[in-house]
Design an enzyme around this catalytic site. Structure first.
Site, PDB file in Angstrom:
ATOM      1  N   HIS A  16       0.854  -1.190   0.000  1.00 56.96           N
ATOM      2  CA  HIS A  16       0.000   0.000   0.000  1.00 56.96           C
ATOM      3  C   HIS A  16       0.889   1.240   0.000  1.00 56.96           C
ATOM      4  O   HIS A  16       1.283   1.742   1.054  1.00 56.96           O
ATOM      5  CB  HIS A  16      -0.927  -0.026   1.227  1.00 56.96           C
ATOM      6  CG  HIS A  16      -1.909   1.093   1.278  1.00 56.96           C
ATOM      7  ND1 HIS A  16      -3.075   1.028   2.009  1.00 56.96           N
ATOM      8  CD2 HIS A  16      -1.911   2.321   0.703  1.00 56.96           C
ATOM      9  CE1 HIS A  16      -3.749   2.156   1.883  1.00 56.96           C
ATOM     10  NE2 HIS A  16      -3.060   2.967   1.088  1.00 56.96           N
ATOM     11  N   HIS A 196      -9.645   1.076  -0.889  1.00 60.77           N
ATOM     12  CA  HIS A 196      -9.520   1.737   0.408  1.00 60.77           C
ATOM     13  C   HIS A 196     -10.910   1.710   1.056  1.00 60.77           C
ATOM     14  O   HIS A 196     -11.898   2.122   0.437  1.00 60.77           O
ATOM     15  CB  HIS A 196      -9.110   3.198   0.233  1.00 60.77           C
ATOM     16  CG  HIS A 196      -7.668   3.425  -0.104  1.00 60.77           C
ATOM     17  ND1 HIS A 196      -7.018   2.797  -1.127  1.00 60.77           N
ATOM     18  CD2 HIS A 196      -6.739   4.242   0.481  1.00 60.77           C
ATOM     19  CE1 HIS A 196      -5.764   3.211  -1.169  1.00 60.77           C
ATOM     20  NE2 HIS A 196      -5.562   4.094  -0.206  1.00 60.77           N
ATOM     21  N   GLU A 199     -10.938   3.553   6.425  1.00 58.97           N
ATOM     22  CA  GLU A 199      -9.860   4.454   6.871  1.00 58.97           C
ATOM     23  C   GLU A 199     -10.557   5.559   7.689  1.00 58.97           C
ATOM     24  O   GLU A 199     -10.455   5.575   8.906  1.00 58.97           O
ATOM     25  CB  GLU A 199      -9.124   5.038   5.652  1.00 58.97           C
ATOM     26  CG  GLU A 199      -8.014   6.020   6.017  1.00 58.97           C
ATOM     27  CD  GLU A 199      -7.379   6.709   4.793  1.00 58.97           C
ATOM     28  OE1 GLU A 199      -7.968   6.686   3.699  1.00 58.97           O
ATOM     29  OE2 GLU A 199      -6.281   7.290   4.962  1.00 58.97           O
ATOM     30  N   ASP A 277       1.874   4.093   2.677  1.00 57.19           N
ATOM     31  CA  ASP A 277       0.807   4.928   2.098  1.00 57.19           C
ATOM     32  C   ASP A 277       1.383   6.084   1.268  1.00 57.19           C
ATOM     33  O   ASP A 277       1.465   5.986   0.045  1.00 57.19           O
ATOM     34  CB  ASP A 277      -0.138   5.433   3.210  1.00 57.19           C
ATOM     35  CG  ASP A 277      -1.532   5.763   2.709  1.00 57.19           C
ATOM     36  OD1 ASP A 277      -1.835   5.519   1.522  1.00 57.19           O
ATOM     37  OD2 ASP A 277      -2.344   6.268   3.513  1.00 57.19           O
ATOM     38  N   ASP A 278       1.738   7.180   1.931  1.00 61.45           N
ATOM     39  CA  ASP A 278       2.286   8.368   1.256  1.00 61.45           C
ATOM     40  C   ASP A 278       3.502   8.842   2.050  1.00 61.45           C
ATOM     41  O   ASP A 278       3.454   9.873   2.737  1.00 61.45           O
ATOM     42  CB  ASP A 278       1.219   9.475   1.193  1.00 61.45           C
ATOM     43  CG  ASP A 278      -0.027   8.990   0.461  1.00 61.45           C
ATOM     44  OD1 ASP A 278       0.021   8.871  -0.763  1.00 61.45           O
ATOM     45  OD2 ASP A 278      -1.038   8.697   1.141  1.00 61.45           O
TER      46      ASP A 278
HETATM   47  N1  ADE Z   1      -4.636   8.732  -1.835  1.00 55.60           N
HETATM   48  C1  ADE Z   1      -3.393   8.792  -1.371  1.00 55.60           C
HETATM   49  N2  ADE Z   1      -3.362   8.441  -0.078  1.00 55.60           N
HETATM   50  C2  ADE Z   1      -4.620   8.131   0.283  1.00 55.60           C
HETATM   51  C3  ADE Z   1      -5.241   7.689   1.469  1.00 55.60           C
HETATM   52  N3  ADE Z   1      -4.557   7.495   2.600  1.00 55.60           N
HETATM   53  N4  ADE Z   1      -6.562   7.496   1.467  1.00 55.60           N
HETATM   54  C4  ADE Z   1      -7.265   7.712   0.360  1.00 55.60           C
HETATM   55  N5  ADE Z   1      -6.742   8.113  -0.784  1.00 55.60           N
HETATM   56  C5  ADE Z   1      -5.429   8.324  -0.832  1.00 55.60           C
HETATM   57 ZN    ZN Z   2      -3.717   4.794   0.540  1.00 56.04          ZN
END
Ligand code: ADE
Ligand code: ZN
Length: 326
Positions: A16, A196, A199, A277-278
């Site tokens: 992810h 997703h 969350e 994730d990011d």
């Molecule tokens: N796009 C990038 N990161 C995300 C996240 N954590 N949740 C939803 N969309 C995303």
């Molecule tokens: Zn994500």
């Protein structure tokens, strides 16, 4: 061996990660300059100061703005290559990478420009770093079903390079069922599917991802814990959850890492994995996610090993490849 040495030494898979979310400020400035695109920051410190989020949407607004500087195939290559170098440093030996084509095609960048740049980096990661990878094409859920169908259509010439489709962006108000027909078509075409869910969204969205989209994995899914029946279902199905601890902290899904539920989910038998994730926005790559939860939750060595094993168990790789890493 210390916990951190164990985390560093273990081979891991990442399941992810959004490639646009690996865009480090230094590279963003370099690409903005060579493309002659203005960005609303004077320097790296200003960029980092802007990375204060109070929920998912406050992050997404900044994340989509950052992606605006990506125009050429070389930009997508450089972005992915920088991420693969981080994988090598963290002993991530396999990775399944989300890309958001609509973020780019809506700005006039060709689908081919995006995927050719990413694919070239994936090929080099295999030959130069020994890292295997897959691409997952994610639909932006704040956009329409029609737009998702058009994106699926654009992907067809590249189907052999895309293992799965996914669903990301603003969760609340955009339930998985909005994309039921797109996902049915994608499955019929032979794509694996992930989404997703859970969350920021409620357990009902996780149910929909399972029963309506018929996903092979749930991305995040941490709010499933609020529904005991759903927990039983996830455990019985060995449904992987790709959990992203630093993301959850930075986006205020949890207020304190000591309160994160990944260890409780693991103890109850949910197939949880650890992911970044990011990472350029949330303060760390895979190993930073592991070390942060290991410390905050006092994970045992066996729990750390189980989380790493789960990453291969949950990956879209052959039984032989799983066996090799387990
Ligand atoms: N796009 C990038 N990161 C995300 C996240 N954590 N949740 C939803 N969309 C995303
Ligand atoms: Zn994500």
């Amino acid at each position: 061996m210390t916990q951190n040495e164990l985390i560093q030494a273990l081979p891991k898979a990442e399941l992810h990660v959004h490639i646009e979310g690996t865009f480090e400020p230094e590279l963003m400035f370099a690409i903005a300059q060579r493309n002659g695109v203005a960005i609303p920051y004077q320097n790296i410190d200003e960029v980092k100061a802007a990375y204060q989020f109070h929920n998912l949407q406050s992050f997404l607004d900044i994340y989509y703005a950052g992606a605006n500087v990506l125009l050429q195939q070389q930009d997508f290559y450089d972005l992915a290559w920088a991420y693969f170098e981080r994988c090598a440093a963290d002993r991530v030996v396999h990775t399944e990478i989300f890309f958001d084509p609509q973020t780019h095609t809506d700005r006039g960048v060709a689908f081919a420009t995006v995927i050719n740049g990413l694919q070239a980096a994936c090929d080099d990661a295999k030959s130069k770093l020994g890292i295997s990878s897959h691409l997952i094409m994610s639909f932006l859920r704040h956009l329409s079903e029609e737009a998702a169908f058009a994106t699926l259509e654009q992907a067809l010439p590249y189907q052999s390079q895309i293992i799965a489709v996914g669903l990301d962006s603003s969760e609340l108000g955009h339930p998985p069922s909005k994309f039921a027909r797109v996902f049915a078509k994608a499955r019929e075409l032979g794509f694996l599917v992930v989404a997703h869910a859970g969350e920021e969204g409620p357990p009902e969205y996780v149910w929909e991802a399972l029963d309506v989209l018929k996903v092979n994995r749930i991305d995040h899914g941490v709010r499933a814990e609020e529904d005991a029946h759903l927990m039983q279902r996830l455990i019985a199905d060995k449904m992987p959850l790709t959990v992203c601890p630093l993301s959850n902290l930075k986006l205020c899904v949890v207020n304190d890492m000591a309160q994160h539920n990944i260890q409780r989910l693991l103890k109850q038998g949910v197939q949880v994995t650890v992911n970044s994730d990011d990472p350029a926005y949330f303060g760390g790559y895979v190993n930073a996610n592991f070390t942060t939860i290991a410390e905050a939750l006092q994970l045992s060595a066996d729990e750390i090993k189980q989380l790493a094993a789960n990453s291969f168990e949950s990956a879209f790789i052959s039984a032989e490849d799983k066996q090799y890493w387990l």
